[in-house]
Scaffold this active site. Structure first.
Site, mmCIF file in Angstrom:
data_model
loop_
_atom_site.group_PDB
_atom_site.id
_atom_site.type_symbol
_atom_site.label_atom_id
_atom_site.label_comp_id
_atom_site.label_asym_id
_atom_site.label_seq_id
_atom_site.Cartn_x
_atom_site.Cartn_y
_atom_site.Cartn_z
ATOM 1 N N SER A 156 0.843 -1.195 0.000
ATOM 2 C CA SER A 156 0.000 0.000 0.000
ATOM 3 C C SER A 156 0.885 1.254 0.000
ATOM 4 O O SER A 156 1.731 1.393 -0.889
ATOM 5 C CB SER A 156 -0.956 -0.032 1.198
ATOM 6 O OG SER A 156 -2.035 0.853 1.010
ATOM 7 N N ASP A 325 -8.926 -6.814 -4.652
ATOM 8 C CA ASP A 325 -8.523 -5.493 -4.151
ATOM 9 C C ASP A 325 -9.175 -4.408 -4.995
ATOM 10 O O ASP A 325 -8.826 -4.218 -6.160
ATOM 11 C CB ASP A 325 -6.996 -5.378 -4.211
ATOM 12 C CG ASP A 325 -6.461 -4.095 -3.588
ATOM 13 O OD1 ASP A 325 -7.267 -3.205 -3.256
ATOM 14 O OD2 ASP A 325 -5.232 -3.990 -3.440
ATOM 15 N N HIS A 359 -8.229 -5.341 -0.356
ATOM 16 C CA HIS A 359 -6.902 -4.743 -0.184
ATOM 17 C C HIS A 359 -6.194 -5.290 1.054
ATOM 18 O O HIS A 359 -4.979 -5.501 1.044
ATOM 19 C CB HIS A 359 -7.052 -3.225 -0.084
ATOM 20 C CG HIS A 359 -5.756 -2.487 0.033
ATOM 21 N ND1 HIS A 359 -4.831 -2.443 -0.991
ATOM 22 C CD2 HIS A 359 -5.225 -1.746 1.048
ATOM 23 C CE1 HIS A 359 -3.793 -1.719 -0.611
ATOM 24 N NE2 HIS A 359 -3.991 -1.292 0.624
#
Length: 413
Positions: A156, A325, A359
């Site tokens: 991320s 995601d 995610h």
């Protein structure tokens, strides 16, 4: 020389360390044009000492993470990435030294915009970027005397740091792992971040960012977390976990005004879950840091400035993405792979399609993905990977002047 850092609220001390970097003779020049000196940085080291760097992995943390990536001992509080880092895990602390540092702009000991740091920096706190975060990481490694790294890995926002590191300083590590990340946020990504920041700014306790410690915009930060958390989960995972199940609404606070005929609280379990996530973040995070770091993510444009050295260094680059995601899905990773290929740099891409977690799958026990990371880190380096220059790899390099990155983005192919 390091000293013990004060642990954040609710966390055992572990083995956090603190260094003050960037003295007056070596200031940190931010991309915005401002300079900082005497920057405190809190970090943790795990596993066997390794001054050479050949068996060291630097882990870059995500938006609300910190340096405590895993436990040092069984009695420690759990780390945020124990599925990935620890004895026998893919980033194996029986084999690798692991270094993880709190980012510039955060609120876990490294300099940031939280009330405790306001007097040290002045107001307003400067806009920081992902490149600024990497500059601090590199200076930390230089001060620790660690040589060229085995790998830089992050997911991320941590993956954005790893990508920035790869593009600007590819000789710093032999491998770069970019997990569930992006080179540039989409309009949809920008919109969710904008709503979260608006929730914080609209809280009466925000006071244009001038709130005192313990008196911040908790309601606004909590709503921002609820919005963000929705993007971390997939629609299917929300449906499977909660559907339309009901839960008891919380009791109203004593003296709260009645809402004639208007339900103050919905009855659904998913609401209680999001409220719980909001309460957890508010207890450990700062609203100004949330604004600062999400803004840095918005501004990130990895391929806006030159990155020709990547092909020359030819490090081992691996991307990992997840089919479920909806924040930084497969299309984000494919974009990175394509841009690197146009520059003559090869990057392999592992796309995981068994997990429905969204995610957040990058933080979870997803066997195929974890096995793939483990094989990659333990495998032989590609033959074309270049040796690092003889000089220390972590010397400072100047940022482009303010605005130059945007002009480069318009001119790049």
């Amino acid at each position: 020389m390091t000293d013990t850092a004060r642990p954040r609220q609710g966390r055992q001390a572990g083995r956090a360390e603190r260094l003050v970097l960037f003295g007056a003779d070596r200031p940190l020049r931010l991309e915005c044009g401002r300079t900082l000196t005497d920057v405190p940085v809190v970090f943790e080291r795990f596993g066997p000492p390794d001054a050479s760097g050949a068996d060291t992995v630097f882990v870059c943390h995500a938006l609300t993470g910190d340096a405590h990536v895993t436990r040092h001992r069984p009695t420690d509080a759990p780390g945020w990435w124990e599925s990935m880092v620890g004895p026998g895990r893919p980033i194996d602390t029986d084999r690798f030294q692991v270094v993880c540092a709190n980012v510039l702009g955060g609120c876990s000991g490294t300099l940031g915009p939280a009330p405790a740091d306001r007097d040290a920096v002045g107001e307003p706190f400067p806009q920081v970027t992902v490149a600024d975060m990497v500059a601090v990481h590199r200076e930390l490694l230089r001060r620790l005397g660690i040589g060229r790294l085995h790998a830089v890995v992050g997911g991320s926002l941590g993956g954005m740091q790893a990508l920035e590191w790869l593009l600007r300083h590819p000789y710093d590590a032999r491998r770069y792992g970019l997990i569930a990340t992006s080179a540039q946020l989409t309009t949809d990504n920008l919109a969710f971040n904008a709503i979260g920041r608006a929730a914080i700014r609209s809280d009466p306790r925000f006071l244009d960012g001038g709130y005192r410690h313990g008196e911040g915009p908790d309601a606004g930060l909590g709503i921002a977390r609820m919005i963000g958390h929705l993007t971390y989960m997939s629609g299917d995972s929300l449906q499977a976990k909660f559907a339309r199940d009901r839960a008891t609404p919380p009791h109203p606070a004593p003296g709260a005004p009645a809402t004639a005929g208007v339900p103050a609280w919905g009855p659904f379990s998913v609401e209680r879950y999001l409220e719980y996530q909001a309460e957890k973040l508010v207890a450990r995070f700062d609203a100004n840091s949330y604004l600062c770091l999400t803004s840095a993510m918005d501004l990130f444009d990895a391929f806006a400035t030159p990155y020709e050295q990547v092909a020359e260094a030819a490090p081992d680059i691996r991307l990992f993405s997840f089919a479920s995601d909806r924040l930084y899905g497969v299309e984000h990773s494919r974009h990175i792979v394509d841009r690197l290929a146009k520059a003559g740099a090869h990057a392999a891409h592992f796309h995981e399609d068994t997990s429905g977690a969204g995610h957040d799958a990058f933080l979870m026990e997803v066997p195929g993905y974890l096995d793939a990371v483990a094989r990659w880190l333990a495998g032989p380096l590609p033959e074309e990977t270049r040796a690092a220059p003889a000089a220390c790899p972590f010397e400072l390099s100047p940022h482009p002047g303010p605005g130059q990155g945007h002009r480069a983005a318009q001119e790049s192919p």
